[in-house]
Scaffold this active site. Structure first.
Site, PDB file in Angstrom:
ATOM      1  N   GLN A  33     -10.058   1.179  11.829  1.00 11.32           N
ATOM      2  CA  GLN A  33      -8.720   0.683  11.477  1.00 11.32           C
ATOM      3  C   GLN A  33      -7.731   1.845  11.430  1.00 11.32           C
ATOM      4  OE1 GLN A  33      -8.532  -2.491   8.344  1.00 11.32           O
ATOM      5  NE2 GLN A  33     -10.369  -1.460   7.643  1.00 11.32           N
ATOM      6  N   GLY A  34      -6.513   1.583  11.821  1.00 12.61           N
ATOM      7  CA  GLY A  34      -5.472   2.607  11.735  1.00 12.61           C
ATOM      8  C   GLY A  34      -4.238   2.067  11.036  1.00 12.61           C
ATOM      9  N   SER A  40      -3.170   3.146   7.222  1.00 17.49           N
ATOM     10  CA  SER A  40      -2.518   4.103   6.331  1.00 17.49           C
ATOM     11  C   SER A  40      -2.041   5.334   7.079  1.00 17.49           C
ATOM     12  CB  SER A  40      -3.499   4.550   5.236  1.00 17.49           C
ATOM     13  OG  SER A  40      -3.818   3.472   4.395  1.00 17.49           O
ATOM     14  N   GLU A  88      -9.607  -9.276   5.545  1.00 20.48           N
ATOM     15  CA  GLU A  88     -10.283  -8.191   4.846  1.00 20.48           C
ATOM     16  C   GLU A  88     -10.418  -8.497   3.359  1.00 20.48           C
ATOM     17  OE1 GLU A  88     -10.076  -3.328   4.362  1.00 20.48           O
ATOM     18  OE2 GLU A  88      -8.402  -4.376   5.273  1.00 20.48           O
ATOM     19  N   ASN A 114      -5.719  -3.162  -5.931  1.00 22.94           N
ATOM     20  CA  ASN A 114      -5.714  -4.361  -6.763  1.00 22.94           C
ATOM     21  C   ASN A 114      -4.379  -4.552  -7.478  1.00 22.94           C
ATOM     22  OD1 ASN A 114      -8.275  -4.641  -5.850  1.00 22.94           O
ATOM     23  ND2 ASN A 114      -9.224  -4.897  -7.862  1.00 22.94           N
ATOM     24  N   GLU A 115      -3.670  -3.455  -7.710  1.00 23.46           N
ATOM     25  CA  GLU A 115      -2.348  -3.598  -8.336  1.00 23.46           C
ATOM     26  C   GLU A 115      -1.406  -4.349  -7.394  1.00 23.46           C
ATOM     27  OE1 GLU A 115      -4.228  -0.866  -8.448  1.00 23.46           O
ATOM     28  OE2 GLU A 115      -4.631  -1.022 -10.589  1.00 23.46           O
TER      29      GLU A 115
END
Lengths: 386, 339
Positions: free
Chosen positions: A125-126, A128, A245, A369-370
């Site tokens: 995956q790309g 971030s 995801e 999670n935030e």
């Protein structure tokens, strides 16, 4: 409501169980996040593919079995119950593939999916970037139009790419219209990691494995054929991937049911006082809750419904459950918990400490999670945005 | 595999919700706190006419003859509205207990009366010292020494035990077992009572789901209109995260409760275990929801005038009734670890 399995589903489960019993390596493979282990896992993926267990829910034409969602859940339960190797192909088969089925062209599917299923191409995956984590829409990697060659030239840096140092391809977002609003003007690209201009640098993870990578792109040419879902449409396409995801496809209940069952075994082997026993029971109940919740979701999807923002509830639940289960296991192990790898006195090759470190990533990856809790509050409960 | 309710089951839920919005708004709940009996005959009549009170009563004796899976969503609605009426005791527990344990004559005498609203039947089983609604009951099904007895209300000596939830009228009762009161003993009694205990825990769990969801809904309403620092407080992440945490707890208790109802209705071998998982998770979820609701309401939620405490106190009471979360987890622990 009918929670029973059909004879065909039972037969499918049994077939999977028998194959896994006969084929899962008796000694665990080394971590698939390091180069050597990755190569061994690629061999395992090929073995799964040859027996048509790599991508059970895909059409037969791409190496699958056309399995229903229920059958897929059963396969996953059996897979983790058998203690089978980690799926190094997962980001391709569980995240990119559903996106290809939804947004890809026929030619893209035909070209990409069979090689993905056989682990000839393993995908990273790309998303971030150094300046764009939780705020993904702040990404600055860009793609410039190259009309002469019929494609795009990509530049920038992607980071925290899981197993990127060992993978063949990467999927991710690049800015194609710098003048557009921050959630627009992005395009979803499929990028060959061996192409000229790509530099991949392994980055060690908390557990010491080279499980991360930085991917530097310097004027990398990508043809139009490797744009997924339309130019400037990248955000919508990417959101489809991230809800996979968080939700159904990446973290099936089988994984957590197996961990909970192993935790009960660990408690029996090493003994537990009343409080630790209560923690083990909580884990068992929570894993059951996740299994049943997923069955509710599967039923809704089979009735034509969608998953949507509820995948954020899912992600918070399983990631916190995973951390709790491993923390309980470490408490049960006491001073043995710190022993890892080939330490002669290590329990189960230090699997619980290894798992603990991986579990701690759960509340961070796939959207912290935030952020998920903001999504739950705003999109499920309807609270006002900032 | 199909984890969903039937259109009929969902339609009944929708209809009951509409009825309760009309017949059981918060002032009705509050009125039950201060009334003489805690019981509203008008509400009981509405619930009876709807078919809820007699839902599980024997079809051969004037009841509707439905099962736990048909009832579970309706109990959730009773929780959502904090209904001040002994639906759990009469409908979820007493009617099936009579069916399972009593002879034809006794069933013929009491099932039609229960289903028509003519008589209120409540229960007092071992493991609990208290009988809910003994003051308005006509008949109380009581357990002693493994025997089940049916005792007319007139034959009881009642001592009121005030509950934090003013609409729950609890009593300790004194009574004399006799050949006349004996309903069943031996294997028949022990099986029927074990099932009754599971039904009580399941019904409490279902109500806790509804209570929790309603406390979250009340809080969403409050934090959407309440402004501080120039913004709705629901736009602040600290508030959002309290409510998101509560919602996660509730939504992952829900399928355990529904599965327990399914297993009870089908007589699944693991039904008791499934009930314990459901009750443990629902009790915890309601507790978390109550805390989040109170915290996000702030001082207004701490006031007696605000309705939140009516729901919160019911959640406290039902969280412990029919076995606390810890007790039910201990039962699951016995199944996993033995003894």
């Amino acid at each position: 409501m009918d929670l029973s399995l059909t004879p065909a589903e039972e037969a499918f489960r049994l077939e999977a169980r028998r194959w896994l019993e006969a084929n899962v390596p008796s000694t665990p493979l080394p971590s698939g996040d390091d180069a050597e282990g990755f190569a061994l896992h690629r061999v395992w993926e090929k073995k799964l593919f040859d027996a048509r267990w790599a991508v059970v829910s895909w059409p037969e034409a791409y190496g699958g079995r056309g399995a229903s969602l229920v059958e897929w859940l059963l396969f996953e339960e059996e897979y983790y119950r058998a203690g089978a190797p980690q799926r190094i192909a997962q980001n391709g088969i569980f995240l990119l593939a559903p996106t290809l089925f939804e947004f890809g062209t026929q030619a893209q599917r035909d070209r990409i999916l069979p090689r993905m299923a056989a682990a000839l191409d393993v995908w990273a995956q790309g998303w971030s970037e150094p300046g764009a984590g939780s705020d993904l829409a702040g990404l600055t990697s860009r793609a410039v139009r190259d009309d002469a060659r019929g494609g795009w030239r990509l530049s920038g840096q992607k980071t925290w790419c899981t197993r990127g140092a060992h993978c063949d391809w990467m999927f991710g977002l690049f800015r194609t219209d710098p003048a557009a609003d921050r959630h627009r003007g992005m395009t979803y690209f499929l990028v060959p990691l061996r192409a000229p201009g790509v530099t991949v640098r392994a980055v060690g993870r908390l557990d010491g494995d080279d499980g991360f990578a930085d991917v530097f792109l310097d004027d990398v040419f990508v043809p139009d054929d490797d744009v997924l879902g339309g130019v400037h449409k990248g955000w919508e396409v990417a959101m489809a991937t991230t809800s996979s995801e968080r939700g159904l496809t990446l973290r099936s209940p089988g994984r957590f049911l197996a961990t909970a069952a192993r935790l009960v075994d660990l408690g029996k082997r090493f003994g537990v006082d009343e409080r630790l026993r209560d923690d083990v029971v909580r884990a068992h109940i929570d894993a059951e809750a996740y299994r049943l919740y997923t069955q509710q979701t599967v039923t809704r999807v089979m009735d034509g419904g969608s998953i949507g923002a509820e995948s954020s509830l899912n992600k918070v639940f399983w990631s916190e459950l995973d951390v709790r289960m491993h923390a309980t296991a470490l408490e049960i192990l006491g001073e043995r918990a710190e022993l890892v790898d080939d330490a002669p006195a290590a329990v189960d090759l230090g699997a619980w400490m290894k798992g603990h470190q991986f579990a701690l990533a759960g509340p961070i990856y796939a959207g912290t999670n935030e952020i998920q809790k903001n999504v739950i509050a705003e999109r499920v409960l309807g609270l006002p945005r900032r | 595999m199909r984890f969903a309710f039937s259109p009929d089951q969902l339609a009944m839920q929708t209809a009951l919700r509409a009825l309760l919005e009309k017949e059981c708004p918060a002032p009705v709940v509050r009125a039950a706190w201060t009334s003489d009996t805690g019981h509203s005959p008008a509400l009981w009549r509405s619930l009876t006419d709807f078919g809820l009170v007699g839902l599980t009563a024997d079809a051969a004796h004037g009841g509707v003859g439905l099962d736990e899976l048909d009832l579970v969503l309706l109990l959730e609605e009773c929780g959502r509205a904090a209904v001040p009426a002994p639906v759990l005791e009469a409908t979820a527990v007493a009617a099936p207990l009579l069916r399972d344990a009593a002879n034809d004559a006794l069933n013929a005498r009491w099932q039609p009366a229960l289903a028509s609203g003519e008589a209120v039947v409540t229960v007092g089983l071992a493991g609990s010292d208290f009988v809910v609604a003994a003051n308005v009951a006509d008949l109380v099904l009581l357990e002693r020494s493994g025997e089940l007895h049916a005792v007319p209300a007139g034959a009881l000596t009642r001592t009121a035990q005030r509950s934090v939830d003013g609409s729950r009228r609890l009593f300790t009762v004194q009574w004399e077992p006799s050949a006349e009161t004996l309903v069943a003993d031996g294997e028949v009694a022990s099986r029927a009572i074990a099932a009754a205990r599971d039904r009580g825990a399941l019904a409490a769990a279902a109500q806790l789901l509804g209570l929790a969801r309603q406390m979250i809904a009340m809080t969403v309403g409050h934090v959407t209109v309440r402004k501080q620092f120039g913004a709705a407080i629901g736009s602040f992440q600290a508030v959002k995260h309290h409510l998101a945490n509560a919602l996660v707890k509730v939504e992952f208790a829900r399928p355990l409760v529904y599965r327990a109802a399914y297993s009870m209705a089908r007589g699944d071998a693991d039904r008791s275990l499934h009930v314990s998982m459901a009750k443990a998770q629902a009790s915890d979820a309601a507790e978390v929801a109550a805390r989040a609701a109170l915290q996000c309401h702030g001082a207004i939620g701490y006031s007696y005038e605000h309705d939140l405490h009516l729901w919160m106190k019911r959640a406290w009471a039902l969280g412990a009734a029919w076995g606390s979360a810890a007790q039910h987890r201990a039962r699951v622990g016995e199944a996993l670890f033995g003894g």
